[in-house]
Design an enzyme around this catalytic site. Structure first.
Site, mmCIF file in Angstrom:
data_model
loop_
_atom_site.group_PDB
_atom_site.id
_atom_site.type_symbol
_atom_site.label_atom_id
_atom_site.label_comp_id
_atom_site.label_asym_id
_atom_site.label_seq_id
_atom_site.Cartn_x
_atom_site.Cartn_y
_atom_site.Cartn_z
ATOM 1 N N ASP A 304 0.817 -1.219 0.000
ATOM 2 C CA ASP A 304 0.000 0.000 0.000
ATOM 3 C C ASP A 304 0.852 1.271 0.000
ATOM 4 O O ASP A 304 2.016 1.259 0.403
ATOM 5 C CB ASP A 304 -0.860 0.045 1.274
ATOM 6 C CG ASP A 304 -2.017 -0.931 1.220
ATOM 7 O OD1 ASP A 304 -2.011 -1.816 0.344
ATOM 8 O OD2 ASP A 304 -2.917 -0.803 2.069
ATOM 9 N N ASP A 305 0.202 2.345 -0.367
ATOM 10 C CA ASP A 305 0.684 3.733 -0.180
ATOM 11 C C ASP A 305 1.736 4.186 -1.188
ATOM 12 O O ASP A 305 2.190 5.314 -1.122
ATOM 13 C CB ASP A 305 1.231 3.984 1.239
ATOM 14 C CG ASP A 305 0.148 3.886 2.304
ATOM 15 O OD1 ASP A 305 -1.014 3.646 1.928
ATOM 16 O OD2 ASP A 305 0.463 4.037 3.493
ATOM 17 N N HIS A 354 -5.918 2.849 -3.931
ATOM 18 C CA HIS A 354 -5.947 2.950 -2.470
ATOM 19 C C HIS A 354 -6.446 4.365 -2.134
ATOM 20 O O HIS A 354 -5.980 4.980 -1.197
ATOM 21 C CB HIS A 354 -4.530 2.691 -1.944
ATOM 22 C CG HIS A 354 -4.390 2.643 -0.455
ATOM 23 N ND1 HIS A 354 -5.275 1.989 0.373
ATOM 24 C CD2 HIS A 354 -3.439 3.162 0.377
ATOM 25 C CE1 HIS A 354 -4.869 2.114 1.630
ATOM 26 N NE2 HIS A 354 -3.763 2.834 1.655
ATOM 27 N N HIS A 358 -5.531 9.196 0.177
ATOM 28 C CA HIS A 358 -5.542 8.553 1.493
ATOM 29 C C HIS A 358 -6.526 9.173 2.473
ATOM 30 O O HIS A 358 -6.315 9.144 3.685
ATOM 31 C CB HIS A 358 -4.140 8.503 2.112
ATOM 32 C CG HIS A 358 -3.883 7.237 2.886
ATOM 33 N ND1 HIS A 358 -4.315 7.077 4.175
ATOM 34 C CD2 HIS A 358 -3.283 6.080 2.549
ATOM 35 C CE1 HIS A 358 -3.961 5.867 4.602
ATOM 36 N NE2 HIS A 358 -3.344 5.254 3.616
ATOM 37 N N HIS A 448 3.702 -2.261 3.049
ATOM 38 C CA HIS A 448 3.757 -0.920 2.443
ATOM 39 C C HIS A 448 5.081 -0.784 1.694
ATOM 40 O O HIS A 448 6.140 -0.997 2.293
ATOM 41 C CB HIS A 448 3.654 0.160 3.523
ATOM 42 C CG HIS A 448 2.339 0.137 4.251
ATOM 43 N ND1 HIS A 448 2.072 -0.748 5.274
ATOM 44 C CD2 HIS A 448 1.212 0.863 4.075
ATOM 45 C CE1 HIS A 448 0.826 -0.544 5.697
ATOM 46 N NE2 HIS A 448 0.289 0.423 4.989
HETATM 47 ZN ZN ZN Z 1 -2.555 3.279 3.300
#
Ligand code: ZN
Length: 496
Positions: A304-305, A354, A358, A448
């Site tokens: 993620d991210d 995602h 955020h 991540h």
């Molecule tokens: Zn995230």
């Protein structure tokens, strides 16, 4: 594809609608107004910039990311937090980190005060970061986001920029960047650019706080970016504007050493191997899906991210060991790092959204949810991503309203069965242990790709999972081979 400015403007229109419909209590408003003022005073005491508009076309200015991303996160009520900022091991680290910590602490304090009147008050502080090293002399960091909470009619902008002279280890003031004796000229250029992007803004110039226009300057590869904060520099309905002053147009108003920007940096950290030969990749990629044996164990690693400077290394490792993974990317980062996303896709990985920036999707209106999900989806699709309609929710925050909105948009929600908690990891061993201790057939593992510890851990994790007999597959492949079909609005935790 979204561009930041359009998005910010559109958001402000949505916020106007919601202002009309919510929270009319006079007393509450008074208290909140005071709190907002306090937040604005504290959080915007400095400078900043928004999210996008940065093209990735090659120019003669040498640009790379500044430092490594750090995060302050909290997935828990009453304050969800996602504050991203760079740390480069240099003189600016402590100042930037103090700013991030203070921004978090201020938000926490505001929520605490709110909860004295409303015990169920909750909030979110969400700050994105963009940073550039220009040649070997300059770096520029833009922190931009918002603070929102129950009871506030609309989020408060948080903007801060840091401009650095990394050769002399000093922060740059505006007067180091622009010749302030020519301020009137600079302001009139800004005026003409504002009018070009918002023709009716001219009606407000007389009332506008023109002195605030130069509050947030950032350096990027094209020129100086001027960020005009919503409701501060111009009327709120115009949203946040980002005005670009190309270096070439500034003439002798520009005090920066332009030659130093074009020189390649001495410490190259740019990770991209964009020129990966197509056939080298081809020899490594397992022919999609056909190589999966559904009777054998499989695992879906998810990251993620990103995309970030560590993503390429993880892609290399996956390709080298004939594995694939799913990357859950932020729309605003896709725009600034399209090459990494394209490469991930070309290597057979899955890239899903995602959200755009955020935000906690459970706190947004249906229109905003749509922007967050579809904007990111379209950005990925425009780079060649599959049309699989699924996404991972920021903070793992899901409620019935979000499920309904997702169902309407036709999207499935991808959760996880094993959280490596790598954002807390102090070493790659922590991440390694988190995966290897609990890895099991048909797991979806949350990592991540923005931490060096995670990228380091993948060196052994990928090899050892494969040695243990696991096939490293994408989330789609995992679900398909587990006999699960994707239903819109449903949440998927694993393949079991
Ligand atoms: Zn995230």
């Amino acid at each position: 594809m979204f561009h930041g400015k359009e998005k910010l403007q559109r958001k402000s229109a949505l916020e106007r609608d919601s202002e009309l419909s919510t929270y009319g209590l006079l007393l509450a408003c008074t208290i909140l107004a005071l709190l907002i003022c306090a937040m604005i005073a504290v959080l915007t005491a400095d400078q900043g910039e928004p999210t996008t508009n940065l093209t990735t076309e090659a120019t003669d200015i040498s640009v790379e990311e500044y430092g490594n991303p750090s995060l302050i996160t909290s997935n828990e009520d009453p304050l969800r937090a996602y504050i991203r900022f760079p740390q480069a091991g240099g003189f600016a680290d402590s100042v930037i980190m103090s700013w991030a910590n203070k921004t978090y602490a201020d938000a926490e304090e505001t929520i605490k005060v709110l909860r004295e009147t409303d015990g169920s008050a909750q909030g979110e502080i969400n700050i994105q970061s963009q940073s550039y090293t220009l040649g070997k002399k300059y770096a520029s960091i833009v922190e931009q986001g918002m603070f929102s909470s129950t009871g506030l009619a609309h989020p408060t902008d948080v903007i801060r920029t840091f401009n650095l002279d990394v050769e002399h280890n000093v922060f740059l003031e505006n007067s180091d960047i622009l010749d302030m004796s020519k301020k009137e000229n600079i302001l009139s250029i800004i005026k003409s650019k504002i009018l070009a992007s918002a023709p009716d803004a001219g009606d407000y110039f007389a009332d506008a706080a023109i002195d605030e226009w130069l509050n947030h300057l950032a350096l990027d590869r094209e020129g100086i970016t001027v960020i005009l904060e919503r409701g501060v520099c111009l009327p709120a309905y115009l949203g946040s504007l980002r005005i670009e002053l190309p270096y070439d147009e500034l003439g002798d108003m520009l005090l920066l050493d332009k030659g130093a920007m074009t020189a390649a940096s001495s410490h190259t950290t740019e990770p991209l191997q964009q020129t990966e030969p197509a056939d080298a990749a081809a020899t490594n990629i397992p022919s999609k899906a056909s190589d999966i044996d559904p009777s054998k164990p499989m695992i879906a690693l998810t990251f993620d991210d990103g995309p970030s400077k560590y993503t390429s290394r993880i892609l290399d490792l996956l390709a080298q060991h004939k594995g694939r993974a799913t990357f859950c990317v932020l729309g605003n980062l896709v725009e600034s790092r399209p090459d990494i996303v394209k490469r991930a896709i070309s290597l057979g990985n899955e890239v899903i959204g995602h959200s755009w920036d955020h935000r906690d999707l459970t706190k947004l209106t249906p229109e905003e949810i749509e922007e967050e999900i579809l904007g990111t989806y379209n950005a990925i699709k425009s780079l060649g991503g599959t049309a699989k309609k699924m996404y991972r929710p920021p903070y793992g925050a899901v409620d019935d309203t979000l499920k309904e909105a997702s169902a309407e948009l036709g999207f499935s929600i991808i959760y996880w069965s094993l959280d490596t908690i790598d954002w807390k990891a102090e070493s790659s061993a922590d991440v390694y242990n988190a995966v290897m201790n609990d890895a099991e057939d048909k797991a979806i593992i949350l990592c991540h790709d923005i931490y060096s510890e995670t990228a380091d851990a993948m060196e052994s994790v990928i090899v050892e999972l494969i040695d243990k007999g696991y096939q490293l597959v994408t989330v789609s492949e995992l679900l398909e081979n587990s006999g699960k079909s994707l239903e819109a609005g449903e949440v998927y935790f694993d393949g079991r």
